[in-house]
Each structure stands twice: as structure tokens, then as C-alpha cells.
Design an enzyme around this catalytic site. Structure first.
Site, PDB file in Angstrom:
ATOM      1  CD  GLU A 274      -3.171   0.659   2.321  1.00 35.71           C
ATOM      2  OE1 GLU A 274      -3.847  -0.218   1.979  1.00 35.71           O
ATOM      3  OE2 GLU A 274      -3.020   1.192   3.345  1.00 35.71           O
TER       4      GLU A 274
ATOM      5  CD  GLU B 178      -2.317   1.064  -4.633  1.00 28.80           C
ATOM      6  OE1 GLU B 178      -2.301   0.319  -3.807  1.00 28.80           O
ATOM      7  OE2 GLU B 178      -3.253   1.512  -5.310  1.00 28.80           O
TER       8      GLU B 178
ATOM      9  CB  CYS C   8      -6.902  -2.730   6.037  1.00 33.62           C
ATOM     10  SG  CYS C   8      -5.538  -1.801   5.727  1.00 33.62           S
TER      11      CYS C   8
ATOM     12  CB  SER D 114      -4.871   1.113  -1.483  1.00 32.20           C
ATOM     13  OG  SER D 114      -3.977  -0.130  -1.282  1.00 32.20           O
TER      14      SER D 114
ATOM     15  CE  LYS E 114     -10.421  -7.968   8.074  1.00 33.45           C
ATOM     16  NZ  LYS E 114      -9.588  -7.674   6.931  1.00 33.45           N
TER      17      LYS E 114
ATOM     18  CD  GLU F 242     -11.260  -9.172   3.511  1.00 33.61           C
ATOM     19  OE1 GLU F 242     -10.963  -9.557   4.635  1.00 33.61           O
ATOM     20  OE2 GLU F 242     -10.592  -8.246   2.937  1.00 33.61           O
TER      21      GLU F 242
ATOM     22  CD  GLU G 209     -13.310 -10.382  -4.809  1.00 32.61           C
ATOM     23  OE1 GLU G 209     -14.220 -11.237  -5.274  1.00 32.61           O
ATOM     24  OE2 GLU G 209     -13.605  -9.097  -4.244  1.00 32.61           O
TER      25      GLU G 209
ATOM     26  CB  CYS H  27      -9.773  -3.683  14.056  1.00 31.42           C
ATOM     27  SG  CYS H  27      -9.345  -3.174  12.534  1.00 31.42           S
TER      28      CYS H  27
END
Lengths: 159, 590
Positions: B285, B288, B311, B331, B370, B373, B378, B515
Site C-alpha cells: 500500500e 502504491e 484493509c 488502494s 472478515k 471477505e 476473487e 478494529c
């Protein structure tokens, strides 16, 4: 928002309605009134479009639509039948009349027959208690209706 | 000067500013009126007091009806009784009526022992149920992260406040009326088809078992028992700062070593740290960010700034649903969880001499999003997820209890290597401001070529919902924005959309506090001081680390040398980056 399945002209009409209320979220109920007046009912696509235009969540729009019995998500029949369930009509047998309409048309309250001709709804007092029990079909009012009259009333509209 | 009001509560004189509720006034003199639907998230400025449940009723002398104390303002000269027989009987009756439409499966309910309804019934001394009435029968709604069992809903509507006011997601609303009323997504569709981001803040405040997380512990127990599988685990930073609370330890107690010991005893083959992957995230990141920044400074009009962190999976869901027109700005770096997965299955598996399909990667997360996720297409290779599934801090605590461990007395143990080594930068990923601070530590050194003497960017820390700071990159002022809570994120995004944003980089975390306040954490019941203690714990662990910059992690350096090549290189792009989807057309209408 969902893919809008409405015809373009209908979307444009909705955009116009929302605009006439300055696209304010606080005008949601007024917008819904106008939309129902225009389309006859408030299908999901209409609610999605209104939510997008007023910048409120679809869940919120749906919450309001389901809270007020005035709003409907199913199209009314060509001949909407309303049975008054006000106190006077009720004590003079409106429930039996309602049961007979449900039985003969084979649809529950709030729904429309498959051919789209009739829908049944209940209302509270049309201000004609002297005629109790009262049934309205569209704009027409029937007074002192008994279960035995139901078949004849339906027949009038089936021609 | 605000006007003061005098009143009497339970025979005690009290003076409060005008506008104070009876509940607050009573609290001030040590009278704790019971509440159920009420929720006060002090620091977020959110007070939820619909007065719906009627548990907090009190008698106001001279009034015909009892008054809900949570939303009745004090009046001059009021005489209030909070516990006479009329009030106590009313509370009990209200509770009994509520229970008359509540399933009696407390013994096997996921919320049992942590249920506000259950403890309130106990507190009110309900021992008998006098009312037998109709019971709701809703279909249970299973989404990848959250389970909705609306038979258990008591219509407190706290979830609505979190979803609509704090997070501005708008997935939930009260629908229908009377006995049929219930909190549901639009058109009562399944949560999975709605705009829900799975942030889990609704679950975190639900007083009953109506909203719970999808539980993966049974699957984990099965996998740990399977001799053919190599089961490795990664633990997110926020977990170590909160897990101890489930075992009666003080909020803010760091239990990193005990957690590692417990995971090893549970039977994991290797115990690794998501913080390692957080360091890796910074490499990708940060690179980038610098790349985009350099192009921007060189006048490249095609480069979009600010760059947004990526994130947080609930945040990703949020912009995919609500700001798809801006999906090119975040990002492309995957979240640490999803960087850990492919490195474990493509690199570590080879090192360990095992096949990809024989490795199970489990993550311990403070998060419900999560879970979703892990399941995103993908992040799968031929149907095999890079991370098989994640369990929450709460689920881990239950597992440890099931495995008969006395958590508090466990000896501290160290993570395994190579993927257990992390820097202080990786640790602070768990709190709001931490990701961008970690990125700044590395980006500064790479950009300026100089050593960063003071690694603590105090200006980026704190609990305010939206913060901004300017970091001096050796003459280049870098404008950094931070938002936690999706409602705050929305404000920054709308500014970007309107061309009003002056930031180069923005960190966004979906949950208030980051978090550490995730939907999978031990319940903090709206006490934001607990969040601050958890954040302080992470900064403490960071300060105690020998290495505090991601790019100095020796195992990260080795990983690039042996396997990945360079940050944002070809292999990195394949394994560690992702792309986003326009989900604004995702809702299906049935």
C-alpha cells in the site's frame, strides 16, 4: 439500488414528483401519496427510485410503506371492493359480507384476483352508517348489504 | 447559564440542568433505573432512547400514566418514585408480555449468559409467566457473516440506530406495524441481498439473540481433528487487546503470549500473526501511495488522489454499495487477512512441503465482515479460499473455555516463524489511525531516503470520528485524513466527490474505534473508555517492539528476496492486490 425495471416514462414521472417536493427526505410520505395516486400502487421498483431521488435508504421507504395501511404494494383490481368494518357496519354483519366476497372471489383481503378485475380491502367508516353494512366498488356505494347480495354485486362487474 | 431544575427522586432532592432526562438525573444520585432498549454511546454523541420497551418506567406524582424515564425530561417540582409497588409491577408485566412472544430456547441460545433480556428478566425477579399469546415465526436469515433470528427481536431498535445513524448504511428499518412489526432489510429480503456491509455493529448492540455472528467454531474443531490437514492460524492485532476481557481481565490487558499459548494448545500446527501480513500490506500500500503521489506531483492528471486504505472489508463493502463511482480511489492492496492467505498457501505450503489443498488457513478476527471477505470469489483459487474462514474474538474465547484452559494462568508463548514476526507498525493496524501511521513510517523513509527519528505520529492518534493531520515529508506537506465509523467515512467521501477534499491519503475503518471496536469483539455495551484502553494496549505493544517500521521486518525482506520480488511487482499484483465491484445494482427484487 436495484436495476430499475420501470419504463423510462414512469421513472421520469417519479423523478418529477420527487422534484416537486424538492427531493427532501422529510417529504417521503407526500411523495409516496403522489406516486400511489399516479401508479395505483407502490411496487419495489417505484420505492427504489424514490429512495434514490430523495437520498434515503430503501429500507426506510419500505418501512414507511408497510407502516401505513393506505399504501399498497399490490396493484388494486379494476374494480376495487371495499367493505366497511366500522362499528356500525361490523355489528350489522359486515364480517359475513367480507367472508362471502373472499370466498366467491377466492382472494384474501389486500389482494387482487388473478384476472386483475377485483381487489378486496377493508376500510373504517365511510360516513354512511345509516346504510350499514356498507360496501363500495370503485366510487359506487352499496347499502344494507347482506351475504346473499354478494353474488349479484360481483355479477354486475363481470359483464 | 443553563436553567437549573429542582425535583425529588425517591425522596431525595436533586438539581439538574433543564433538559436532563429522569434517567440521567437519577443516575447522578446513584439510582440505577433499569433499561433495556436504551443505549448511550457517549463519545459518539448517540443516545438511543425511543422509550419503546417501557422497562424504565417511573411514577411521576400527579400524572395518570407511568413515564419512560429514558426520554421524559425532568420538570420543576416533579416528585418521582422509581421503585414503588406500582412501578415494580408494571416493569414485571412489561417483561412478561415481552417474554410471551420470545422463544424459550435460552439454554441453547448463542447469546445466553450475555443477553440483556435474560439478565433483565432475572433482575426484575420474573419467576412466572402469566400471559400466553401469539408467537412470531420468522424465517431465520443466514448471511455469510450475520444471522438474523427475528423471533428473538424485542424491537428495541438499537440495531437501526447503529445501521442508519452511526454507520449510515441504511440496511435495516422497522417494517410493518403492530404485532407484525419487525426490523428488516428493504422488502424483507435476506441480508445478503441488501446493502449490509457486515460491519456487525448491529450484532454488537443487540440485547438478545436476534442478531448473532455466523459461528465457525464447529467447523474449526472438525478441521483441527483431521490428521490430514495442516491447520495454521493468523491473529489480528485487535484480538490480543480484548480477548482477556472474556476471562474477567481488565480491558486493555495485552494477552498476546497467552493467546498464542492457547491457540497452540487448541491444536493449530502453526500460530502466526496477521501483523506480519499488516507489514506486508504497508509494503504494497505504501509503495502504491508513493507511486500515485509521485505521478501526481509530476502533474499526471490521470492519477487520482487521495488514496484510501483498503484493509477493512466492511468499508470495502460500503463503497462498493454506496460509492461505486469512486471505486478507483481506494488502494488495490488486499487486506492483511487476504495477504496472509495467499502467502501461506503459495509460499509457506511449499516451504512446509505440503499441498495447497491440505492446508487450512484460519483467522482470528475482531470482525464479522472478515467472514464474508474470506468467501469473496476473487480470493479463491479453483474454489479453495485463500483464507478458509475466520472466527471472532468471542468465538475464540468460547473455544478456549470449551478446551478447559485456565486462560489467565497460561504461560506466555511466542508466535511461530516466518509469518509470526511483526513490527510495531503491524500491531497498531488494530486501532483507528494505526494503518496510516504505519504507512507514514515506511513511506517517509522510502520517499525521503532519510531515517525517521521519531516514529510516533501522535497527531494521527485519538478517538475523534474524523481527524486530520499534516505530516512533513522533508518539505512536502502530506495531508492525511482519518475516519472511523462509516457515517464519518461517508462525510469524507462526499467531500471527495464534491471536489472539496485536500487529502493525499485517507484511512478508513468501518467500526467506531477501528478494529478494537469491531463487531466480533467482546461486547463493550457502549462504554467507549474500553475502546480507549484497547487502543492504548496496542500502542504499548508497538512501543515495546524492537522493530517499529514494516520495511525493516527481516522476514518481510526475506519474503521479497526469495519469493515476491519487489513491492507492487508482477507476483505481488497477482497475489496481494485486488479490484472492486459496483454493487449498486446488486439488489434483487423478488
Amino acid at each position: 439500488m436495484a436495476k430499475i425495471k420501470l419504463a423510462k416514462s414512469k421513472v421520469e414521472k417519479l423523478v418529477e414528483i420527487c422534484k416537486s417536493f424538492d427531493n427532501k427526505g422529510s417529504e417521503l410520505i407526500n411523495v409516496l401519496h403522489k406516486a400511489q395516486e399516479t401508479f395505483g400502487y407502490l411496487p419495489a421498483e417505484v420505492q427504489e427510485t424514490i429512495a434514490r431521488e430523495l437520498n434515503v435508504s430503501v429500507a426506510h421507504v419500505y418501512g414507511v410503506v408497510t407502516f401505513y395501511s393506505f399504501f399498497s404494494m399490490v396493484p388494486k383490481g379494476e374494480f376495487p371492493i371495499s367493505i366497511c368494518m366500522g362499528t356500525a357496519c361490523y355489528v350489522r354483519g359486515a364480517e359475513k359480507v367480507l367472508e362471502e366476497f373472499k370466498r366467491q372471489l377466492n382472494v384474501p383481503v389486500g389482494e387482487t384476483t388473478e384476472d386483475g378485475k377485483f381487489s378486496i380491502s377493508c376500510l373504517r367508516c365511510v360516513g354512511a352508517c345509516g346504510l350499514a353494512p356498507v360496501v363500495t366498488v370503485g366510487e359506487r356505494v352499496y347499502g344494507r348489504v347482506s351475504a346473499g347480495d354478494v353474488a349479484d354485486i360481483i355479477k354486475e362487474y363481470q359483464k | 447559564m443553563e436553567k437549573m431544575i429542582k425535583l425529588i427522586i425517591d425522596k431525595k432532592q436533586v438539581e439538574v440542568p433543564q433538559g436532563t432526562t429522569i434517567l440521567e438525573a437519577a443516575k447522578g444520585i446513584g439510582i440505577d433505573i433499569p433499561t433495556l432498549c436504551y443505549m448511550n454511546l457517549g463519545d459518539m454523541g448517540i443516545e438511543h432512547n425511543p422509550g419503546g420497551c417501557r422497562i424504565c418506567v417511573v411514577e411521576v406524582e400527579g400524572r395518570r400514566n407511568l413515564a419512560p424515564s429514558c426520554n421524559t425530561k425532568c420538570g420543576d417540582g416533579m416528585v418521582i418514585n422509581t421503585h414503588n409497588i406500582r412501578v415494580l409491577n408494571a416493569r414485571k408485566t412489561v417483561m412478561e408480555l415481552m417474554l410471551s412472544d420470545h422463544p424459550f430456547d435460552c439454554l441453547v441460545c448463542a447469546k445466553s449468559g450475555n443477553c440483556d433480556l435474560q439478565s433483565m428478566a432475572q433482575q426484575l425477579g420474573v419467576r412466572e409467566l402469566h400471559y400466553k399469546g401469539e408467537q412470531s415465526t420468522y424465517k431465520v436469515d443466514y448471511s455469510p457473516s450475520i444471522i438474523r433470528d427475528m423471533d428473538k427481536c424485542i424491537m428495541c431498535r438499537r440495531c437501526e440506530t447503529m445501521c442508519n445513524e452511526v454507520q449510515t448504511v441504511g440496511a435495516l428499518s422497522a417494517v410493518n406495524r403492530g404485532f407484525q412489526s419487525v426490523v428488516a432489510p428493504a422488502f424483507e429480503m435476506d441480508l445478503e441481498k441488501s446493502v449490509c456491509t457486515y460491519c456487525g455493529q448491529c450484532v454488537a448492540v443487540c440485547p438478545t439473540g436476534a442478531l448473532t455472528e455466523k459461528d465457525h467454531t464447529n467447523q474449526l474443531i472438525r478441521d483441527l481433528a483431521d490428521a490430514k490437514k495442516t491447520v495454521v492460524v493468523q491473529t489480528a492485532p485487535a484480538v490480543r487487546a480484548a480477548l482477556g476481557e472474556e476471562f474477567g481481565m481488565e480491558p486493555g490487558t495485552l494477552v498476546t503470549g497467552k493467546m498464542v499459548a492457547a491457540l497452540r494448545q487448541l491444536g493449530f500446527d502453526s500460530v502466526f500473526d496477521t501483523d506480519f501480513a499488516a507489514d506486508l500490506t504497508i509494503m504494497e500500500e505504501g509503495t502504491e501511495l508513493l507511486d500515485r503521489l509521485k505521478k501526481h506531483l509530476d502533474g499526471d492528471k490521470n492519477v487520482k488522489l487521495p488514496i484510501l486504505t483498503s484493509c477493512c472489508p466492511a468499508w470495502v463493502n460500503f463503497f462498493e454499495h454506496h460509492f461505486p463511482d469512486m471505486k478507483e480511489i481506494p488502494s488495490t492492496a488486499r487486506s492483511p487477512q487476504q495477504m496472509f492467505g495467499p502467502i501461506a498457501k503459495n509460499y509457506l505450503a511449499k516451504e512446509m512441503g505440503i499441498k495447497r489443498e491440505d492446508m487450512i488457513v484460519v483467522s482470528i478476527m475482531p470482525c464479522l465482515a472478515k467472514k464474508y471477505e474470506c468467501q469473496r470469489d476473487e480470493f479463491k483459487v479453483d474454489g479453495d479460499p485463500d483464507v478458509n474462514y475466520s472466527i471472532t474474538t468471542r468465538e475464540l474465547a468460547n473455544l478456549i473455555k470449551q478446551a478447559n484452559m485456565d486462560f489467565k494462568t497460561l504461560p506466555d508463548e511466542e508466535f511461530d516463524n516466518p509469518m509470526g514476526e511483526s513490527t510495531g507498525a503491524g500491531v497498531i493496524f488494530g486501532t483507528t489511525g494505526g494503518v496510516i501511521e504505519a504507512a507514514a513510517r515506511t513511506a517517509y523513509e522510502v520517499y525521503t531516503g532519510k531515517t525517521l527519528e521519531k516514529v510516533d505520529f501522535e497527531a494521527l492518534r485519538g478517538m475523534e470520528g474524523i481527524r486530520s493531520a499534516t505530516v512533513d515529508f522533508d518539505g512536502l506537506p502530506l495531508n492525511i485524513g482519518i475516519a472511523h465509523g462509516l457515517g464519518n467515512a461517508r462525510k469524507l467521501l462526499e467531500d471527495i466527490r464534491d471536489g472539496k477534499s485536500h487529502y493525499h491519503a485517507i484511512e478508513i475503518m468501518a467500526c467506531p474505534g477501528g478494529c478494537i471496536g469491531g463487531g466480533g469483539q467482546p461486547l463493550h455495551h457502549g462504554d467507549s473508555s474500553i475502546l480507549k484502553k484497547r487502543a492504548a494496549a496496542l500502542y504499548r505493544e508497538d512501543a515495546g517492539k524492537a522493530i517499529r517500521k514494516s520495511h525493516e521486518n527481516p522476514y518481510i525482506i526475506k519474503l521479497y528476496e526469495e519469493f515476491l520480488g519487489k513491492p507492487c511487482g508482477e507476483l505481488s499484483h497477482k497475489l496481494l492486490h485486488t479490484h472492486y465491484f459496483d454493487k449498486s445494482n446488486d439488489i434483487e427484487i423478488e
